[in-house]
Design a protein around this motif. Structure first.
Motif, short mmCIF file in Angstrom:
data_model
loop_
_atom_site.label_atom_id
_atom_site.label_comp_id
_atom_site.label_asym_id
_atom_site.label_seq_id
_atom_site.Cartn_x
_atom_site.Cartn_y
_atom_site.Cartn_z
N GLY A 137 4.81 0.68 -2.34
CA GLY A 137 4.33 2.07 -2.52
C GLY A 137 2.98 1.72 -3.71
N ALA A 138 2.22 0.78 -2.84
CA ALA A 138 0.83 0.35 -3.70
C ALA A 138 -0.20 0.03 -2.81
N PRO A 139 -1.36 0.68 -2.90
CA PRO A 139 -2.50 0.19 -2.12
C PRO A 139 -2.54 -1.27 -2.27
N VAL A 140 -2.93 -1.94 -1.17
CA VAL A 140 -2.95 -3.19 -0.53
C VAL A 140 -3.68 -3.92 -1.66
N THR A 141 -4.78 -3.49 -2.31
CA THR A 141 -5.82 -4.15 -3.15
C THR A 141 -5.06 -4.37 -4.61
N LEU A 142 -4.01 -3.24 -4.91
CA LEU A 142 -3.23 -3.49 -6.03
C LEU A 142 -1.83 -4.21 -6.05
N ALA A 143 -1.22 -4.23 -4.89
CA ALA A 143 -0.12 -4.97 -4.51
C ALA A 143 -0.29 -6.44 -4.46
#
Ligand code: ADP
Ligand code: MG
Lengths: 271, 87
Positions: free
Chosen positions: A222-228
Motif C-alpha cells: 500500500g505505498a506508491p512505488v516511489t515511496l516503497a
C-alpha cells in the motif's frame, strides 16, 4: 498556479492508477502540495494502492452531492505531509458525477494545491471525459502492445476535442508514459519498441517504466512505488518523469540499456 | 537480401507496427467523418425545415465507405398531411 494533470489511457489495466500514485508521490516528494483524485467511481482502487483504504470516510461523490465538505473528504498521506488523496465512491451509479459538481470541486482544489492528479477510469465514457475535462496537461499511459496503442490514439483524439482547453481553442499538452516495458522482449523483436510507439502516436515522451515486480510489491504494502523503494527501477523512472512534468530537462534512459557507471550501480540494486 | 536474414527468426513487432499504422490512419479519418455526418445532418435538416415541417427524429444521414466510393444516404420521412399541403 495549480496544475491539473489527467492520467488517462482508454484501455484498462495499463498502469493508470499505479502511475497516478507514483507521480503524485514523486511531485509531493519535491515539496509541492499534491492531491491525487480517483475518478474511477464504482471501482475505486487508488486508496488501496496508496495505503489509505481504512481511512476513507467521505468521497468525491459525497462532496459533489453536498453531503461532505472537501476538507472532510481529502485524506492526508501518513508518510508525506504534502501528499493527499481524494477517494472515489463505491457507488454503482456513474451518473453521480455531474459536470457542474466536478467543476466546483476542481475549482476548490485549485485554490489549495500545486498539483491535482486525476486518475481516470478506463473507457471513453462519462467518467473518462469528466476526468480529462479540466486538465492542463495529459499523461497518456500506454503499454507497448497493439490494443493499448490503438486506445491511446482514441484518447488523444478526445483530449483534443472534449476538454475545456480544446474547446477554448488552446492546444492540450500531452505526454506519453510508456509502462510495463520489457527490454528483453523488445530486444527480441516481439514487443513494440519505444520509437515505434512514439512514431505512431506522435506525442512527446515523459518516461519509460519497466515491467517490474517492485510495482506489485509496492501495491501489496500500500505505498506508491516511489515511496516503497525509491531506488527501484520503476521508482527511478517515475521520479524522472515527475521532474519532466515539472518542467526540468532530464535525459531519457531506456530500461535495459547501458546507463553509465552511476546507472549501473543503482540499476543493479534495483533489479 | 542478406544471407543472414535467412537465419534470423521472424519477429512479431514489425507486423504489429505495420497493422497499427494502417488501422490508425483509417480510424483517424473516420472520426473526422462522423463529425462531418453530424454537420451535414444538421444543415440538411435546416434547409428542409424552411419548406416543410419535419420531425428531427425522422431524419437519418449515413455515410458508408466502399472500396472505391463513399456513399451518403439521406433518409427523410415527411408526414403525409404536410406533403399534401405543400403540393
Ligand atoms: N510497471 C509495472 N510492472 C509490473 N506490473 C505493473 C506495472 N504497472 C502496473 N502493473 C500492474 O498492472 C495492474 C494494473 O495496473 P493499474 O495501475 O491498476 O492499471 P489501470 O489503473 O490502468 O487499470 C496492477 O496489478 C499493477 O500492479
Ligand atoms: Mg485504475
Amino acid at each position: 498556479m495549480a496544475k491539473v494533470v489527467v492520467v488517462t489511457s482508454g484501455k484498462g489495466g495499463v498502469g493508470k492508477t499505479t502511475s497516478s500514485a507514483a507521480l503524485g508521490a514523486a511531485l509531493a516528494q519535491r515539496n509541492e502540495k499534491t492531491v491525487v483524485v480517483d475518478f474511477d467511481v464504482g471501482l475505486r482502487n487508488l486508496d488501496l494502492v496508496m495505503g489509505a483504504e481504512r481511512r476513507v470516510v467521505y468521497d468525491l461523490v459525497n462532496v459533489i452531492q453536498g453531503d461532505a465538505k472537501l476538507t472532510q473528504a481529502v485524506i492526508r498521506d501518513k508518510r508525506l505531509d504534502t501528499l493527499y488523496l481524494l477517494p472515489a465512491s463505491q457507488t454503482r451509479d456513474k451518473d453521480s458525477l455531474t459536470p457542474e459538481g466536478v467543476e466546483r470541486v476542481m475549482n476548490e482544489l485549485k485554490e489549495q494545491f500545486d498539483w491535482i492528479i486525476c486518475d481516470s477510469p478506463a473507457g471513453i465514457e462519462r467518467g473518462a471525459t469528466l476526468a480529462m475535462r479540466h486538465a492542463d496537461v495529459a499523461v497518456v499511459v500506454t503499454n507497448p502492445e497493439v490494443s493499448s496503442v490503438r486506445d491511446s490514439d482514441r484518447i488523444i483524439g478526445l483530449l483534443d476535442a472534449k476538454t475545456e482547453k480544446a474547446e477554448r481553442g488552446e492546444r492540450m499538452e500531452k505526454h506519453l508514459l510508456l509502462t510495463r516495458y520489457d527490454p528483453a522482449r523488445a530486444e527480441r523483436g516481439d514487443m513494440l519498441k519505444v520509437d515505434d510507439v512514439l512514431e505512431i502516436l506522435s506525442i512527446p515522451l515523459l518516461g519509460i517504466v519497466p515491467e517490474s515486480m517492485d510495482v506489485l510489491k509496492a501495491s501489496n504494502i500500500g505505498a506508491p512505488v516511489t515511496l516503497a523503494d525509491s531506488r527501484s527501477a520503476p521508482a527511478l523512472a517515475y521520479l524522472d518523469a515527475a521532474r519532466r512534468l515539472a518542467g526540468e530537462t532530464v535525459p531519457m534512459t531506456i530500461p535495459g540499456e547501458k546507463r553509465g557507471i552511476f546507472g549501473k550501480i543503482f540499476g543493479r540494486r534495483a533489479a | 537480401m542478406s544471407i543472414f536474414s535467412l537465419f534470423r527468426k521472424q519477429t512479431s513487432a514489425p507486423v504489429a507496427r505495420e497493422r497499427l499504422q494502417v488501422l490508425l490512419a483509417h480510424e483517424r479519418a473516420s472520426v473526422g467523418q462522423s463529425d462531418l455526418v453530424a454537420i451535414l445532418r444538421e444543415e440538411i435538416l435546416a434547409v428542409i425545415a424552411k419548406h416543410v415541417e419535419i420531425d428531427d427524429e425522422r431524419v437519418s444521414v449515413k455515410m458508408e465507405r466502399g472500396e472505391h466510393v463513399t456513399t451518403l444516404e439521406v433518409d427523410i420521412e415527411i408526414p403525409v398531411t404536410v406533403t399534401i399541403r405543400a403540393a
